[in-house]
Scaffold this motif. Structure first.
Motif, PDB file in Angstrom:
ATOM      1  N   ASP A 140      46.520  31.403  37.461  1.00 56.68           N
ATOM      2  CA  ASP A 140      46.806  32.523  38.345  1.00 56.68           C
ATOM      3  C   ASP A 140      47.368  31.980  39.648  1.00 56.68           C
ATOM      4  OD1 ASP A 140      45.866  34.738  36.770  1.00 56.68           O
ATOM      5  OD2 ASP A 140      43.830  34.044  37.165  1.00 56.68           O
ATOM      6  N   TYR A 171      47.385  31.610  43.674  1.00 55.44           N
ATOM      7  CA  TYR A 171      46.306  31.589  44.657  1.00 55.44           C
ATOM      8  C   TYR A 171      46.846  31.265  46.038  1.00 55.44           C
ATOM      9  CZ  TYR A 171      46.293  26.550  45.338  1.00 55.44           C
ATOM     10  OH  TYR A 171      46.658  25.265  45.686  1.00 55.44           O
ATOM     11  N   THR A 180      42.443  29.650  35.987  1.00 58.01           N
ATOM     12  CA  THR A 180      41.706  30.885  36.225  1.00 58.01           C
ATOM     13  C   THR A 180      40.235  30.613  36.529  1.00 58.01           C
ATOM     14  OG1 THR A 180      43.233  32.059  34.774  1.00 58.01           O
ATOM     15  CG2 THR A 180      41.140  33.128  35.214  1.00 58.01           C
ATOM     16  N   CYS A 206      39.275  30.110  40.306  1.00 60.38           N
ATOM     17  CA  CYS A 206      39.439  31.179  41.289  1.00 60.38           C
ATOM     18  C   CYS A 206      38.130  31.441  42.040  1.00 60.38           C
ATOM     19  CB  CYS A 206      39.903  32.466  40.605  1.00 60.38           C
ATOM     20  SG  CYS A 206      41.557  32.343  39.914  1.00 60.38           S
ATOM     21  N   THR A 242      39.844  28.952  47.062  1.00 59.24           N
ATOM     22  CA  THR A 242      41.031  29.472  46.390  1.00 59.24           C
ATOM     23  C   THR A 242      40.850  30.961  46.114  1.00 59.24           C
ATOM     24  OG1 THR A 242      40.128  28.807  44.259  1.00 59.24           O
ATOM     25  CG2 THR A 242      41.643  27.288  45.289  1.00 59.24           C
ATOM     26  N   ASN A 243      41.673  31.766  46.752  1.00 58.38           N
ATOM     27  CA  ASN A 243      41.664  33.222  46.566  1.00 58.38           C
ATOM     28  C   ASN A 243      42.801  33.576  45.628  1.00 58.38           C
ATOM     29  OD1 ASN A 243      39.556  33.805  48.545  1.00 58.38           O
ATOM     30  ND2 ASN A 243      41.057  33.079  50.030  1.00 58.38           N
ATOM     31  N   CYS A 244      42.456  33.958  44.393  1.00 56.42           N
ATOM     32  CA  CYS A 244      43.467  34.251  43.381  1.00 56.42           C
ATOM     33  C   CYS A 244      43.970  35.679  43.481  1.00 56.42           C
ATOM     34  CB  CYS A 244      42.891  34.009  41.989  1.00 56.42           C
ATOM     35  SG  CYS A 244      42.538  32.271  41.688  1.00 56.42           S
TER      36      CYS A 244
END
Length: 126
Positions: A46, A48, A68, A71, A88-90
């Protein structure tokens, strides 16, 4: 009528369900802006945006693709001789980690488009 159905279907799909995605990549920086470049993510990755903090210094950011399962996780990273705590902000969808636009982002018109598609569909059904 078919066009109305297709528009409704596309707008109803959650972001990122249409196949592989591209994300913005940006090395770790202490700048408030991180324009970056486009990169292609794997199927199990994903986009991020990483936000890092350390006592006594300003924040850092970076962007890219991440597994993933990573995240929301926090990890230590070193930048300019300082160890930061980076989270880490997905996000999910094409280029979802690019800087938001002044008009509210890439999905600002999605509710309006969905409503318009629904109205077009109803017009053909009635």
């Amino acid at each position: 009528m078919v066009l109305g159905w297709l528009l409704l279907l596309v707008m109803a799909l959650p972001p990122g369900t249409t196949g592989a995605k591209d994300c913005v990549f940006c090395e770790i920086t202490d700048s408030s802006s991180c324009p970056g470049t486009h990169m292609h993510c794997g199927d199990d990755e994903d986009c991020y945006t990483g936000h890092g903090v350390a006592p006594g210094v300003g924040p850092i950011i970076n962007k890219g693709c991440v597994q993933t399962t990573s995240c929301g996780k926090e990890q230590p990273v070193s930048y300019m001789g300082v160890t930061y705590s980076l989270v880490t902000n997905c996000c999910y969808g094409q280029l979802c980690n690019e800087a938001p636009s002044p008009t509210g982002g890439r999905t600002a018109g999605a509710p309006t488009s969905l409503a318009l598609g629904t109205l077009l569909l109803l017009r053909h059904l009635l």
